[in-house]
Design a protein around this motif. Sequence first.
Motif, mmCIF file in Angstrom:
data_model
loop_
_atom_site.group_PDB
_atom_site.id
_atom_site.type_symbol
_atom_site.label_atom_id
_atom_site.label_comp_id
_atom_site.label_asym_id
_atom_site.label_seq_id
_atom_site.Cartn_x
_atom_site.Cartn_y
_atom_site.Cartn_z
ATOM 1 N N SER A 42 0.926 -1.198 0.065
ATOM 2 C CA SER A 42 -0.229 0.049 -0.166
ATOM 3 C C SER A 42 1.152 1.216 -0.245
ATOM 4 C CB SER A 42 -0.555 0.076 1.290
ATOM 5 O OG SER A 42 0.030 0.489 2.309
ATOM 6 N N ARG A 43 2.363 1.135 0.643
ATOM 7 C CA ARG A 43 3.025 2.446 0.084
ATOM 8 C C ARG A 43 3.587 2.429 -1.070
ATOM 9 N NH1 ARG A 43 5.396 1.570 6.212
ATOM 10 N NH2 ARG A 43 3.703 2.643 7.689
ATOM 11 N N LYS A 44 3.813 1.272 -1.858
ATOM 12 C CA LYS A 44 4.312 1.743 -2.810
ATOM 13 C C LYS A 44 5.573 1.376 -2.794
ATOM 14 C CE LYS A 44 0.567 3.401 -6.068
ATOM 15 N NZ LYS A 44 -0.299 2.872 -4.650
ATOM 16 N N THR A 45 6.388 0.934 -1.830
ATOM 17 C CA THR A 45 7.684 1.080 -2.318
ATOM 18 C C THR A 45 8.372 -0.455 -2.677
ATOM 19 O OG1 THR A 45 7.920 -1.059 -0.160
ATOM 20 C CG2 THR A 45 7.665 0.783 0.495
ATOM 21 N N GLU A 46 9.598 -0.195 -2.943
ATOM 22 C CA GLU A 46 10.385 -1.282 -3.327
ATOM 23 C C GLU A 46 9.291 -2.627 -3.489
ATOM 24 O OE1 GLU A 46 11.996 -0.632 -6.042
ATOM 25 O OE2 GLU A 46 12.943 -2.761 -6.525
ATOM 26 N N LEU A 47 10.252 -3.028 -1.873
ATOM 27 C CA LEU A 47 9.116 -4.385 -1.719
ATOM 28 C C LEU A 47 7.885 -4.535 -2.189
ATOM 29 C CD1 LEU A 47 9.451 -7.015 0.226
ATOM 30 C CD2 LEU A 47 9.134 -5.255 1.976
ATOM 31 N N GLY A 48 7.268 -3.894 -1.740
ATOM 32 C CA GLY A 48 5.520 -3.992 -1.942
ATOM 33 C C GLY A 48 5.670 -4.625 -3.663
ATOM 34 N N ARG A 49 6.385 -3.206 -4.241
ATOM 35 C CA ARG A 49 5.893 -3.580 -5.742
ATOM 36 C C ARG A 49 6.638 -5.112 -5.932
ATOM 37 N NH1 ARG A 49 7.903 1.835 -6.405
ATOM 38 N NH2 ARG A 49 9.877 1.704 -6.230
ATOM 39 N N ARG A 50 7.855 -5.658 -5.311
ATOM 40 C CA ARG A 50 7.613 -6.896 -5.907
ATOM 41 C C ARG A 50 7.609 -7.926 -5.642
ATOM 42 N NH1 ARG A 50 14.091 -8.318 -3.889
ATOM 43 N NH2 ARG A 50 13.819 -10.194 -5.360
ATOM 44 N N ALA A 51 6.461 -7.721 -3.922
ATOM 45 C CA ALA A 51 5.698 -8.766 -3.896
ATOM 46 C C ALA A 51 4.270 -8.651 -3.934
ATOM 47 C CB ALA A 51 5.131 -8.025 -2.375
ATOM 48 N N GLN A 52 3.193 -7.559 -4.838
ATOM 49 C CA GLN A 52 2.260 -7.434 -5.128
ATOM 50 C C GLN A 52 1.420 -8.482 -5.771
ATOM 51 O OE1 GLN A 52 1.044 -3.740 -6.368
ATOM 52 N NE2 GLN A 52 -1.205 -4.346 -5.476
ATOM 53 N N ALA A 53 2.292 -8.736 -6.890
ATOM 54 C CA ALA A 53 1.227 -9.755 -8.446
ATOM 55 C C ALA A 53 1.599 -11.274 -8.331
ATOM 56 C CB ALA A 53 2.901 -9.734 -9.887
ATOM 57 N N ILE A 54 3.249 -11.810 -6.809
ATOM 58 C CA ILE A 54 2.922 -12.812 -6.002
ATOM 59 C C ILE A 54 1.664 -12.706 -5.139
ATOM 60 C CG2 ILE A 54 4.880 -14.435 -5.145
ATOM 61 C CD1 ILE A 54 7.164 -12.482 -5.723
ATOM 62 N N MET A 55 1.781 -12.284 -4.100
ATOM 63 C CA MET A 55 0.721 -12.202 -3.302
ATOM 64 C C MET A 55 -0.473 -11.808 -3.993
ATOM 65 S SD MET A 55 2.068 -9.358 -0.988
ATOM 66 C CE MET A 55 0.464 -9.664 0.361
ATOM 67 N N GLU A 56 -0.747 -11.111 -4.916
ATOM 68 C CA GLU A 56 -2.390 -11.415 -5.486
ATOM 69 C C GLU A 56 -2.568 -12.594 -6.134
ATOM 70 O OE1 GLU A 56 -2.914 -7.818 -8.056
ATOM 71 O OE2 GLU A 56 -3.613 -6.804 -6.257
ATOM 72 N N SER A 57 -1.528 -13.424 -6.562
ATOM 73 C CA SER A 57 -1.485 -15.143 -7.152
ATOM 74 C C SER A 57 -1.916 -16.546 -5.737
ATOM 75 C CB SER A 57 -0.216 -15.231 -8.711
ATOM 76 O OG SER A 57 0.995 -15.415 -7.826
ATOM 77 N N GLY A 58 -1.404 -15.383 -5.170
ATOM 78 C CA GLY A 58 -0.933 -16.480 -4.148
ATOM 79 C C GLY A 58 -0.214 -17.421 -4.260
ATOM 80 N N GLY A 59 0.990 -16.707 -4.466
ATOM 81 C CA GLY A 59 2.615 -17.357 -4.941
ATOM 82 C C GLY A 59 3.440 -17.316 -3.854
ATOM 83 N N LEU A 60 4.487 -17.465 -3.401
ATOM 84 C CA LEU A 60 5.354 -17.300 -1.930
ATOM 85 C C LEU A 60 6.419 -15.812 -2.500
ATOM 86 C CD1 LEU A 60 5.507 -20.114 -0.045
ATOM 87 C CD2 LEU A 60 4.462 -18.875 -0.128
ATOM 88 N N VAL A 61 6.675 -14.866 -1.502
ATOM 89 C CA VAL A 61 7.507 -14.505 -1.733
ATOM 90 C C VAL A 61 9.075 -14.455 -1.480
ATOM 91 C CG1 VAL A 61 8.547 -11.978 -0.769
ATOM 92 C CG2 VAL A 61 6.133 -12.264 -1.398
ATOM 93 N N PRO A 62 10.275 -14.358 -2.046
ATOM 94 C CA PRO A 62 11.285 -15.023 -2.236
ATOM 95 C C PRO A 62 12.279 -15.283 -0.977
ATOM 96 C CG PRO A 62 11.426 -13.583 -4.309
ATOM 97 C CD PRO A 62 10.144 -13.035 -3.833
ATOM 98 N N ASP A 63 12.208 -16.387 -0.642
ATOM 99 C CA ASP A 63 13.014 -16.355 0.640
ATOM 100 C C ASP A 63 13.697 -15.511 1.069
ATOM 101 O OD1 ASP A 63 11.746 -19.344 1.467
ATOM 102 O OD2 ASP A 63 13.031 -20.710 0.239
ATOM 103 N N ASP A 64 14.931 -15.284 0.639
ATOM 104 C CA ASP A 64 16.247 -14.144 0.737
ATOM 105 C C ASP A 64 15.268 -12.727 1.502
ATOM 106 O OD1 ASP A 64 14.789 -13.905 -2.141
ATOM 107 O OD2 ASP A 64 16.897 -13.001 -2.770
ATOM 108 N N VAL A 65 14.071 -12.559 0.376
ATOM 109 C CA VAL A 65 13.631 -10.968 1.051
ATOM 110 C C VAL A 65 12.562 -11.599 2.462
ATOM 111 C CG1 VAL A 65 11.438 -9.742 0.280
ATOM 112 C CG2 VAL A 65 12.861 -10.596 -1.465
ATOM 113 N N MET A 66 11.794 -12.515 2.659
ATOM 114 C CA MET A 66 11.604 -12.834 3.701
ATOM 115 C C MET A 66 12.478 -12.951 4.763
ATOM 116 S SD MET A 66 8.625 -12.305 2.334
ATOM 117 C CE MET A 66 8.251 -11.859 4.075
ATOM 118 N N VAL A 67 13.846 -13.491 4.347
ATOM 119 C CA VAL A 67 14.627 -13.692 5.970
ATOM 120 C C VAL A 67 15.236 -12.187 6.690
ATOM 121 C CG1 VAL A 67 16.980 -14.912 6.154
ATOM 122 C CG2 VAL A 67 15.193 -16.889 5.130
#
Length: 218
Positions: A42-67
């Motif tokens: 919702s803040r349209k940060t770099e992370l948000g831009r990377r994560a949005q499509a993945i989340m909308e499709s029900g997939g997982l955001v990459p491990d290195d990002v999450m860790v």
Amino acid sequence: MMKSLIFFGPPGVGKGTQAKLLSKELAIPHISTGDMLRKAVSRKTELGRRAQAIMESGGLVPDDVMVGIVREELMTPGASGGFVLDGFPRTLEQATALSSLLAELGIDDYTVVNFAVDDDEVVKRLSSRLVCDTDGSIYNSLIDDLSVGSKCPRCTGRLIQRDDDREETVRKRLKVYHSTTKPLVEYYSKKGKVLNLNGVGPIAEVQRELRRLVVKEI
Ligand code: AMP
């Protein structure tokens, strides 16, 4: 005394609702990776831009990002007295990274609370779930006499349906849960860290059962 809790289970099992209640009661932070990602979107940060499509499709955001995100949260002084981790780990890679991180922090007495409900109940709950667009409060249109667009009973926000709570996305999230996330129960069982909790029933009942299990453990 440490209160390090990992809430584990399928989407829609009530982890977030119970995590909010328990973290408030124990005055420890609720670290929800899903909430953090939604904020970034919702803040349209770099992370948000990377994560949005993945989340909308029900997939997982990459491990290195999450860790990276979780490492940063657990390293903050606010988490030194304990935490409720909600929605992480979801893969074996995340679980092994978390084990190293906990070892680094000297935390050995953590507990994994494994919430169980069956898939049909998950689909029913998520397709009727309502979330406040302002304070994140969670409701259910089948229980609360509220609907999309209603005013949040706790603040001035409006209730919405999460994009990923549509039925076909829920089915995809469940598939990912069964193939990738659920096997972690075995990983933590081997370490003797798992407490099982039945997630079916009214919120107050599940909360009582959770307190009985966890407060005793703490
Ligand atoms: P949640 O609110 O926990 O259901 O998370 C919503 C969505 O955020 C998930 O369906 C994933 O796309 C993403 N997400 C949250 N936590 C993680 C995680 N630990 N690893 C990968 N993706 C995640």
